[in-house]
Design a protein around this motif. Structure first.
Motif, PDB file in Angstrom:
ATOM      1  N   THR A   1     -14.916   3.756   8.714  1.00  0.00           N
ATOM      2  CA  THR A   1     -15.337   4.813   7.772  1.00  0.00           C
ATOM      3  C   THR A   1     -14.606   4.764   6.432  1.00  0.00           C
ATOM      4  O   THR A   1     -15.089   5.333   5.448  1.00  0.00           O
ATOM      5  N   LEU A   2     -13.454   4.097   6.355  1.00  0.00           N
ATOM      6  CA  LEU A   2     -12.569   4.212   5.180  1.00  0.00           C
ATOM      7  C   LEU A   2     -13.199   3.623   3.917  1.00  0.00           C
ATOM      8  O   LEU A   2     -13.552   2.457   3.870  1.00  0.00           O
ATOM      9  N   ARG A   3     -13.326   4.475   2.869  1.00  0.00           N
ATOM     10  CA  ARG A   3     -13.907   4.058   1.581  1.00  0.00           C
ATOM     11  C   ARG A   3     -12.857   3.938   0.484  1.00  0.00           C
ATOM     12  O   ARG A   3     -13.013   3.142  -0.437  1.00  0.00           O
ATOM     13  N   ALA A   4     -11.803   4.765   0.534  1.00  0.00           N
ATOM     14  CA  ALA A   4     -10.806   4.770  -0.541  1.00  0.00           C
ATOM     15  C   ALA A   4      -9.407   4.900   0.054  1.00  0.00           C
ATOM     16  O   ALA A   4      -9.161   5.782   0.883  1.00  0.00           O
ATOM     17  N   LEU A   5      -8.507   4.016  -0.376  1.00  0.00           N
ATOM     18  CA  LEU A   5      -7.136   4.002   0.144  1.00  0.00           C
ATOM     19  C   LEU A   5      -6.168   3.939  -1.035  1.00  0.00           C
ATOM     20  O   LEU A   5      -6.322   3.119  -1.938  1.00  0.00           O
ATOM     21  N   THR A   6      -5.158   4.830  -1.023  1.00  0.00           N
ATOM     22  CA  THR A   6      -4.140   4.851  -2.076  1.00  0.00           C
ATOM     23  C   THR A   6      -2.771   4.620  -1.452  1.00  0.00           C
ATOM     24  O   THR A   6      -2.373   5.342  -0.533  1.00  0.00           O
ATOM     25  N   LEU A   7      -2.081   3.586  -1.981  1.00  0.00           N
ATOM     26  CA  LEU A   7      -0.758   3.206  -1.464  1.00  0.00           C
ATOM     27  C   LEU A   7       0.208   3.041  -2.644  1.00  0.00           C
ATOM     28  O   LEU A   7       0.839   1.996  -2.814  1.00  0.00           O
ATOM     29  N   GLU A   8       0.324   4.065  -3.478  1.00  0.00           N
ATOM     30  CA  GLU A   8       1.177   3.969  -4.660  1.00  0.00           C
ATOM     31  C   GLU A   8       2.639   4.196  -4.283  1.00  0.00           C
ATOM     32  O   GLU A   8       2.950   5.029  -3.437  1.00  0.00           O
ATOM     33  N   GLU A   9       3.526   3.416  -4.920  1.00  0.00           N
ATOM     34  CA  GLU A   9       4.983   3.531  -4.699  1.00  0.00           C
ATOM     35  C   GLU A   9       5.338   3.498  -3.214  1.00  0.00           C
ATOM     36  O   GLU A   9       6.064   4.347  -2.705  1.00  0.00           O
ATOM     37  N   CYS A  10       4.785   2.499  -2.524  1.00  0.00           N
ATOM     38  CA  CYS A  10       5.054   2.340  -1.090  1.00  0.00           C
ATOM     39  C   CYS A  10       6.072   1.233  -0.820  1.00  0.00           C
ATOM     40  O   CYS A  10       6.169   0.749   0.311  1.00  0.00           O
ATOM     41  N   GLY A  11       6.822   0.819  -1.844  1.00  0.00           N
ATOM     42  CA  GLY A  11       7.841  -0.220  -1.659  1.00  0.00           C
ATOM     43  C   GLY A  11       7.272  -1.550  -1.232  1.00  0.00           C
ATOM     44  O   GLY A  11       7.967  -2.350  -0.580  1.00  0.00           O
ATOM     45  N   LEU A  12       6.006  -1.826  -1.575  1.00  0.00           N
ATOM     46  CA  LEU A  12       5.376  -3.095  -1.186  1.00  0.00           C
ATOM     47  C   LEU A  12       5.942  -4.230  -2.034  1.00  0.00           C
ATOM     48  O   LEU A  12       5.848  -4.210  -3.264  1.00  0.00           O
ATOM     49  N   GLU A  13       6.539  -5.224  -1.367  1.00  0.00           N
ATOM     50  CA  GLU A  13       7.141  -6.372  -2.049  1.00  0.00           C
ATOM     51  C   GLU A  13       6.385  -7.637  -1.659  1.00  0.00           C
ATOM     52  O   GLU A  13       5.490  -7.622  -0.806  1.00  0.00           O
ATOM     53  N   ASP A  14       6.788  -8.742  -2.274  1.00  0.00           N
ATOM     54  CA  ASP A  14       6.090 -10.016  -2.025  1.00  0.00           C
ATOM     55  C   ASP A  14       6.053 -10.356  -0.535  1.00  0.00           C
ATOM     56  O   ASP A  14       5.039 -10.845  -0.021  1.00  0.00           O
ATOM     57  N   ARG A  15       7.159 -10.057   0.187  1.00  0.00           N
ATOM     58  CA  ARG A  15       7.230 -10.420   1.610  1.00  0.00           C
ATOM     59  C   ARG A  15       6.269  -9.610   2.475  1.00  0.00           C
ATOM     60  O   ARG A  15       6.052  -9.940   3.642  1.00  0.00           O
ATOM     61  N   HIS A  16       5.700  -8.535   1.922  1.00  0.00           N
ATOM     62  CA  HIS A  16       4.792  -7.682   2.696  1.00  0.00           C
ATOM     63  C   HIS A  16       3.323  -8.066   2.538  1.00  0.00           C
ATOM     64  O   HIS A  16       2.465  -7.501   3.233  1.00  0.00           O
ATOM     65  N   VAL A  17       3.015  -8.977   1.624  1.00  0.00           N
ATOM     66  CA  VAL A  17       1.614  -9.258   1.282  1.00  0.00           C
ATOM     67  C   VAL A  17       0.816  -9.762   2.486  1.00  0.00           C
ATOM     68  O   VAL A  17      -0.338  -9.379   2.687  1.00  0.00           O
ATOM     69  N   GLY A  18       1.425 -10.606   3.309  1.00  0.00           N
ATOM     70  CA  GLY A  18       0.728 -11.124   4.499  1.00  0.00           C
ATOM     71  C   GLY A  18       0.310 -10.008   5.441  1.00  0.00           C
ATOM     72  O   GLY A  18      -0.856  -9.926   5.859  1.00  0.00           O
ATOM     73  N   ALA A  19       1.268  -9.134   5.766  1.00  0.00           N
ATOM     74  CA  ALA A  19       0.989  -8.022   6.688  1.00  0.00           C
ATOM     75  C   ALA A  19      -0.026  -7.054   6.078  1.00  0.00           C
ATOM     76  O   ALA A  19      -0.926  -6.543   6.766  1.00  0.00           O
ATOM     77  N   LEU A  20       0.107  -6.803   4.762  1.00  0.00           N
ATOM     78  CA  LEU A  20      -0.823  -5.894   4.094  1.00  0.00           C
ATOM     79  C   LEU A  20      -2.239  -6.472   4.094  1.00  0.00           C
ATOM     80  O   LEU A  20      -3.210  -5.767   4.388  1.00  0.00           O
ATOM     81  N   SER A  21      -2.350  -7.773   3.792  1.00  0.00           N
ATOM     82  CA  SER A  21      -3.671  -8.424   3.777  1.00  0.00           C
ATOM     83  C   SER A  21      -4.326  -8.358   5.150  1.00  0.00           C
ATOM     84  O   SER A  21      -5.530  -8.126   5.272  1.00  0.00           O
ATOM     85  N   LEU A  22      -3.503  -8.550   6.188  1.00  0.00           N
ATOM     86  CA  LEU A  22      -4.009  -8.514   7.563  1.00  0.00           C
ATOM     87  C   LEU A  22      -4.538  -7.120   7.910  1.00  0.00           C
ATOM     88  O   LEU A  22      -5.625  -6.975   8.490  1.00  0.00           O
ATOM     89  N   ALA A  23      -3.760  -6.092   7.528  1.00  0.00           N
ATOM     90  CA  ALA A  23      -4.171  -4.705   7.832  1.00  0.00           C
ATOM     91  C   ALA A  23      -5.435  -4.336   7.063  1.00  0.00           C
ATOM     92  O   ALA A  23      -6.334  -3.682   7.602  1.00  0.00           O
ATOM     93  N   LEU A  24      -5.510  -4.742   5.792  1.00  0.00           N
ATOM     94  CA  LEU A  24      -6.683  -4.415   4.974  1.00  0.00           C
ATOM     95  C   LEU A  24      -7.924  -5.190   5.411  1.00  0.00           C
ATOM     96  O   LEU A  24      -9.051  -4.762   5.159  1.00  0.00           O
ATOM     97  N   GLY A  25      -7.706  -6.330   6.045  1.00  0.00           N
ATOM     98  CA  GLY A  25      -8.823  -7.205   6.423  1.00  0.00           C
ATOM     99  C   GLY A  25      -9.850  -6.544   7.329  1.00  0.00           C
ATOM    100  O   GLY A  25     -11.023  -6.928   7.338  1.00  0.00           O
TER     101      GLY A  25
END
Length: 514
Positions: A361-385
């Motif tokens: 159902t998710l249409r809009a997601l906001t993750l501002e100032e969540c301390g996301l760094e370069d090392r998190h991109v893999g995990a973030l991409s996987l979750a968003l996938g």
């Protein structure tokens, strides 16, 4: 305006283009053509004709949103034209209808909702009348009519989106009070309140009628604590409320309360019970309130699954995130704001599960100032996938390099419905060692040339993947808010006064210490 038009609409435009001729012809016009003439007049900004049409409106209902929306005769959508001249003419025309009406007038309901406030006005004059201005105009008109003898036998119900601040509180309170016979009776479908004290808020809410409200926004400079929220929600049950927005710190314990074990938890349980009685509630905005360990208490009793949830900067802990990932709401969320939480660092598995649950159902997601760094991109991409229906993603204020953003954008190309991405200024555009989260001054001091080059690279990533349908931007200080824009002078004065009062109190305390 480029929209498809019927011959009837072209004829209507020709008639309203000459106000004196329109005035003479109106009595001979069939009643079912009035809506057509109204839209043609609005399109051409013929305010004199609009006022006359409303004065003589022969139908039982006048509904602004549907009248301005696309129709078989004119495919254009004029609902994002908050044209000052046209909207003022509508309200003046309603007043004329009340004063001149007599027994032959049939108008019972005037619905003035449905206007969308946008940053760039498309109407020829370019002068907008925002929600606060529309409220002020309607309230003053109602107060004027309360002093006048009226020809109509019954009041006309005016459905309105009301925006009240300290600047228009008195006139709005008078307008919402008991109306005289035959005048306009305001029915408040949505209420936005800013820069009011809690007593003023509760008063205007009583007058507006909690049982009618669909949306309630209490924002920014209304200083509430949990005791006020309990009072507010106890007023009338809010049986039709769909959306509730509360200001920062709204769930803090009252200043004089006993420790949490005795004072705060019963308040929280009482608020949760009041929320559970709102059987239509599907949108809840609680940003910048400290809700550590409280999410299950608040959201657990709700009878209806939430579609919109804003818990940005609410200091959620593992217990809260676990509840959120496993509760009934997760599988129904369409809009979710988790800003201000180090999600991938602190709750990697729970965050992944939450997005998996919300994915259908998710249409809009906001993750501002969540301390996301370069090392998190893999995990973030996987979750968003998993979020194949996602249309909007916002992740400003995260310390990501240009290289990491390129990797993330490559993953975002796989989301078929994605149309809008707000990304941060890359970390490599700032001086080395810059601290996060940033204040506004630090945020604005970056290398523009370097940013432009990286932004061009990111757009190239999208183009190579055939995703030129995704709009990307970096709105440094947030998205356009028409309500804040319209009342910025008043809110600025309110903040200055609050700052002055705080300094005076501080000075008084210092003198007492001496």
């Amino acid at each position: 305006a480029g929209a498809m038009q019927s011959l009837r609409f072209i004829s209507a435009e020709a008639l309203v283009s000459h106000p004196p001729g329109a005035q003479q012809s109106l009595d001979a016009v069939a009643h079912n053509l009035y809506p057509l003439l109204f839209k043609a007049s609005y399109l051409l900004e013929q305010s004199a004709v609009i006022r006359l049409l409303l004065e003589r409106w022969p139908l039982e209902e006048f509904r602004l949103g549907p009248l301005l929306g696309p129709s078989a005769d004119h495919a254009g959508d004029l609902r994002d034209r908050a044209c000052r001249a046209c909207l003022e003419a509508c309200v003046r025309g309603l007043a004329d209808h009340v004063l001149q009406g007599g027994g032959r007038r049939r108008l019972r309901v005037a619905d003035l909702t449905g206007i969308r406030d946008v940053q760039v006005q498309r109407c020829p004059c370019g002068r907008a009348l925002g929600r606060w201005g529309r409220t002020e105009l309607l309230a003053r008109t109602c107060c004027e009519l309360q002093k006048q003898p009226c020809a109509t036998r019954r009041p006309i119900e005016v459905l309105a989106d009301v925006f009240v601040t300290a600047g228009n509180f008195e006139v709005v309170a008078r307008a919402l009070g008991p109306s005289g016979p035959g005048s306009l009776r305001v029915r408040c479908l949505s209420l936005r309140a800013d820069s009011l004290d809690p007593g003023q808020l509760l008063h205007v809410l009583r007058l507006a009628g909690p049982r009618e409200l669909r949306r309630l926004e209490v924002v920014h400079n209304v200083r509430l604590h949990a005791g006020h929220v309990q009072q507010l929600l106890a007023q009338g049950g809010f049986p039709r409320l769909v959306s509730l927005t509360l200001p920062a710190k709204a769930f803090d314990a009252p200043p004089a309360s006993t420790p949490a074990s005795d004072g705060e938890e019963p308040l929280l349980a009482s608020i949760a019970w009041a929320l559970s009685r709102m059987t239509q509630l599907t949108e809840l905005h609680m940003a910048f309130s400290t809700l550590t360990g409280k999410l299950q208490t608040l959201l657990g009793p709700l009878r209806t699954p939430l579609r919109v949830l804003d818990v940005g900067n609410c200091a959620l802990n593992h217990e809260d995130m676990t509840f959120l990932a496993n509760c009934i709401h997760a599988a129904h969320l369409e809009v979710l704001d988790l800003s201000g939480h180090c999600l991938v660092d602190l709750f990697p598995a729970t965050f992944h599960r939450l997005l998996g649950q919300a994915a259908p159902t998710l249409r809009a997601l906001t993750l501002e100032e969540c301390g996301l760094e370069d090392r998190h991109v893999g995990a973030l991409s996987l979750a968003l996938g998993t979020c194949r229906r996602l249309r909007e993603l916002r992740f400003l204020g995260n310390p990501l390099s240009g290289r990491a953003l390129r990797r993330l954008f490559a993953a975002l190309c796989e989301l078929p419905r994605l149309r809008c991405v707000e990304f941060p200024v890359p970390r490599d555009c700032y001086p080395e060692g810059s601290a996060y989260p940033q204040d506004e001054l630090a945020m604005s001091k970056f290398d523009q040339q370097k940013y432009d080059a990286i932004a061009a690279d990111l757009r190239a990533v999208l183009l190579r993947a055939g995703r030129d349908d995704i709009q990307v931007s970096t709105p440094l200080f947030g998205s356009f808010d028409p309500d804040i824009q319209e009342t910025s002078n008043e809110l600025g004065a309110f903040l200055l006064q609050a700052f002055k009062t705080a300094l005076e109190n501080f000075s008084r305390v210092l003198k007492q210490m001496e």
